[in-house]
Write a protein that holds these residues in place. Structure first.
Motif, short mmCIF file in Angstrom:
data_model
loop_
_atom_site.label_atom_id
_atom_site.label_comp_id
_atom_site.label_asym_id
_atom_site.label_seq_id
_atom_site.Cartn_x
_atom_site.Cartn_y
_atom_site.Cartn_z
N GLN A 285 0.84 -1.21 0.00
CA GLN A 285 0.00 0.00 0.00
C GLN A 285 0.86 1.24 0.00
N ASN A 286 1.96 1.19 0.73
CA ASN A 286 2.87 2.33 0.78
C ASN A 286 3.47 2.61 -0.59
N LEU A 287 3.86 1.56 -1.30
CA LEU A 287 4.41 1.75 -2.66
C LEU A 287 3.37 2.38 -3.58
N GLN A 288 2.16 1.88 -3.47
CA GLN A 288 1.11 2.34 -4.39
C GLN A 288 0.72 3.79 -4.12
N LYS A 289 0.87 4.23 -2.87
CA LYS A 289 0.46 5.60 -2.52
C LYS A 289 1.55 6.63 -2.69
N ASN A 290 2.75 6.28 -2.22
CA ASN A 290 3.71 7.36 -1.92
C ASN A 290 4.97 7.40 -2.75
N SER A 291 5.13 6.52 -3.73
CA SER A 291 6.51 6.28 -4.12
C SER A 291 6.95 6.73 -5.51
N GLY A 292 6.26 7.65 -6.13
CA GLY A 292 6.69 8.07 -7.46
C GLY A 292 6.73 6.87 -8.38
N ASN A 293 7.64 6.87 -9.37
CA ASN A 293 7.67 5.68 -10.22
C ASN A 293 9.02 4.97 -10.23
N ASN A 294 9.88 5.33 -9.27
CA ASN A 294 11.18 4.68 -9.20
C ASN A 294 11.64 4.76 -7.75
N HIS A 295 11.63 3.60 -7.07
CA HIS A 295 11.79 3.67 -5.63
C HIS A 295 12.34 2.36 -5.09
N TYR A 296 13.31 2.45 -4.16
CA TYR A 296 13.77 1.25 -3.46
C TYR A 296 13.97 1.57 -1.99
N ASP A 297 13.51 0.69 -1.13
CA ASP A 297 13.77 0.88 0.29
C ASP A 297 13.77 -0.47 1.00
N VAL A 298 14.32 -0.47 2.22
CA VAL A 298 14.33 -1.71 3.03
C VAL A 298 13.73 -1.40 4.41
N PHE A 299 13.05 -2.39 4.96
CA PHE A 299 12.43 -2.23 6.28
C PHE A 299 12.64 -3.50 7.11
N ASN A 300 12.90 -3.28 8.39
CA ASN A 300 12.91 -4.40 9.33
C ASN A 300 11.48 -4.79 9.67
N VAL A 301 11.24 -6.09 9.76
CA VAL A 301 9.94 -6.55 10.22
C VAL A 301 10.15 -7.49 11.41
N GLY A 302 10.10 -6.88 12.57
CA GLY A 302 10.24 -7.63 13.82
C GLY A 302 9.40 -6.95 14.88
N THR A 303 9.39 -7.55 16.08
CA THR A 303 8.56 -6.98 17.15
C THR A 303 9.32 -5.91 17.95
N GLY A 304 10.66 -5.97 17.87
CA GLY A 304 11.48 -5.09 18.71
C GLY A 304 11.84 -5.74 20.04
N GLN A 305 11.29 -6.92 20.31
CA GLN A 305 11.55 -7.62 21.58
C GLN A 305 12.40 -8.85 21.33
N GLY A 306 13.47 -8.98 22.08
CA GLY A 306 14.25 -10.21 22.00
C GLY A 306 13.72 -11.24 22.99
N ALA A 307 13.76 -12.52 22.59
CA ALA A 307 13.42 -13.60 23.53
C ALA A 307 14.49 -14.67 23.40
N SER A 308 14.90 -15.22 24.54
CA SER A 308 15.92 -16.27 24.51
C SER A 308 15.28 -17.62 24.21
N VAL A 309 16.11 -18.58 23.86
CA VAL A 309 15.59 -19.94 23.58
C VAL A 309 14.86 -20.47 24.81
N LEU A 310 15.47 -20.25 25.99
CA LEU A 310 14.82 -20.74 27.22
C LEU A 310 13.49 -20.05 27.46
N GLU A 311 13.43 -18.75 27.17
CA GLU A 311 12.15 -18.03 27.33
C GLU A 311 11.08 -18.59 26.40
N VAL A 312 11.48 -18.95 25.18
CA VAL A 312 10.50 -19.51 24.25
C VAL A 312 9.98 -20.85 24.79
#
Ligand code: UD1
Length: 341
Positions: free
Chosen positions: A251-278
């Motif tokens: 949706q962001n590409l379709q709305k905001n990006s002119g006709n030539n655009h490249y970007d990268v985004f992180n997709v995570g929660t921002g929270q780390g969890a250890s193996v033991l916590e999982v």
């Protein structure tokens, strides 16, 4: 009204099938292309149950130019989300040419067809593996990309470079690479989820299969890491949150990006969890006691990696909504459904 058709390559896979649901919920028409080399018809049956209709699916190879062209024309494709790729880290070290040919060849073919058909918008599956062992946590998109430690990881890095280069050359393409952290969970209905072939490499499917009695005890790969409890830390993200990030990016590409655009985004929660916590969270959420022991470190594992997802929040309006508890409950519900006779 005709809904815009979005090609989902690898759409019968774990993340692809959940993204097909998120696309349909957001008013798009997903069209799947999958060669079923590492996925199953079950995903399509599950999509039918969730959505109430049959999602169109082409059982074809994404490396084939003529096939792609035909699908773009036939289905009036308006955008692409590209998941189709091999993803086994260990296997990639044994079969480098097969991995480079498949993962990079399909990307190049897709870009050629998009240009030919004047379809500018592409979301690419990248990975937090590009950050290697980060010097500073959490990692932002400005954190340095480190030399890849596997062929699989390198296909993601080189994939990103190809995309950056083709946009820098002025081609009429609008592209976002999403760097996924660790996707886990399943659709809350239990109709779709992860279907690893053979013994799972990843932690959560191993946990659910072990709890279901399909595997022996879980081995925790090392508890002498420099982390609070000695086990590795990751950013586990619910697969439906990850799926929705693709829709937000499109949706962001379709709305905001002119006709030539490249970007990268992180997709995570921002929270780390250890193996033991999982492991402990799974036990709490499901009431199942897990059988586990500590073994040696696994070669190639990074100590700790979790996302700074500020850029996704500010620019895509996306943020993870579901907790690790929900993800593990959903993964367990899926495991029970998969195993139901
Ligand atoms: C792995 C890949 C990564 C890929 C991702 C998604 C490696 C080195 N990295 O990430 O490139 O993008 O999968 O497929 O393979 N663990 C155990 N016991 C187990 C399984 C895992 O202790 O039986 C631990 C691991 O040491 C790690 C954590 O659980 O600390 C998560 O492991 P896993 O689910 O395999 O994901 P990653 O290694 O983070």
């Amino acid at each position: 009204m005709t809904l815009p058709s979005i090609l989902v390559t690898g759409g019968a896979g774990f993340i692809g099938s959940h993204t097909a649901v998120a696309l349909a919920e957001a008013g798009y028409r997903p069209v799947i292309l999958d060669d079923f080399s590492n996925s199953s018809q079950r995903a399509l049956d599950g999509l039918q149950q969730i959505l109430g209709y049959t999602v169109p699916c082409y059982t074809k190879d994404c490396n084939d130019h003529a096939i792609l062209l035909d699908i773009f024309q036939r289905e009036n494709i308006r955008g692409v989300i590209h998941f189709a790729a091999f993803k086994a880290v260990g296997e990639s070290m044994q079969e480098p040419l097969r991995y480079y040919r498949n993962n990079l060849g399909s990307l190049i073919t897709l870009l050629e067809v998009m240009l030919e058909m004047n379809v500018p918008d592409l979301i690419f599956s990248s990975s937090c593996t590009v950050y290697g062992e980060p010097a500073v946590l959490p990692v932002t998109e400005a954190s340095p990309v480190q030399p890849a430690t596997s062929v699989y990881g390198n296909t993601k890095q080189v994939g990103e470079e190809i995309l950056r280069d083709v946009v820098a050359a002025g081609k009429p393409l609008r592209i976002i690479s999403l760097r996924y952290f660790n996707p886990v969970g399943a659709h809350p209905t239990g109709y779709i989820g992860e279907l690893p072939l053979g013994v799972p490499n990843n932690l959560v499917p191993f946990i659910t299969q072990s709890a279901a009695g399909l595997r022996g005890p879980i081995t925790i790969f090392g508890n002498d890491y420099p982390t609070p409890d000695g086990t590795c830390v990751r950013d586990y993200i619910h697969v439906m949150d990850l799926a929705e990030a693709h829709v937000a990016a499109l949706q962001n590409l379709q709305k905001n990006s002119g006709n030539n655009h490249y970007d990268v985004f992180n997709v995570g929660t921002g929270q780390g969890a250890s193996v033991l916590e999982v492991v402990q969270t799974f036990e709490e959420v499901t009431g199942h006691k897990l059988n586990y022991h500590v073994g040696p470190r696994r070669a190639g594992d990074v100590v700790s990696v979790f996302a700074d997802a500020t850029k996704s929040r500010e620019q895509l309006g996306w943020t993870a909504k579901r907790s690790l508890r929900e993800a593990l409950a959903d993964a367990w519900r899926w495991e029970l459904v998969v195993n139901r006779p």
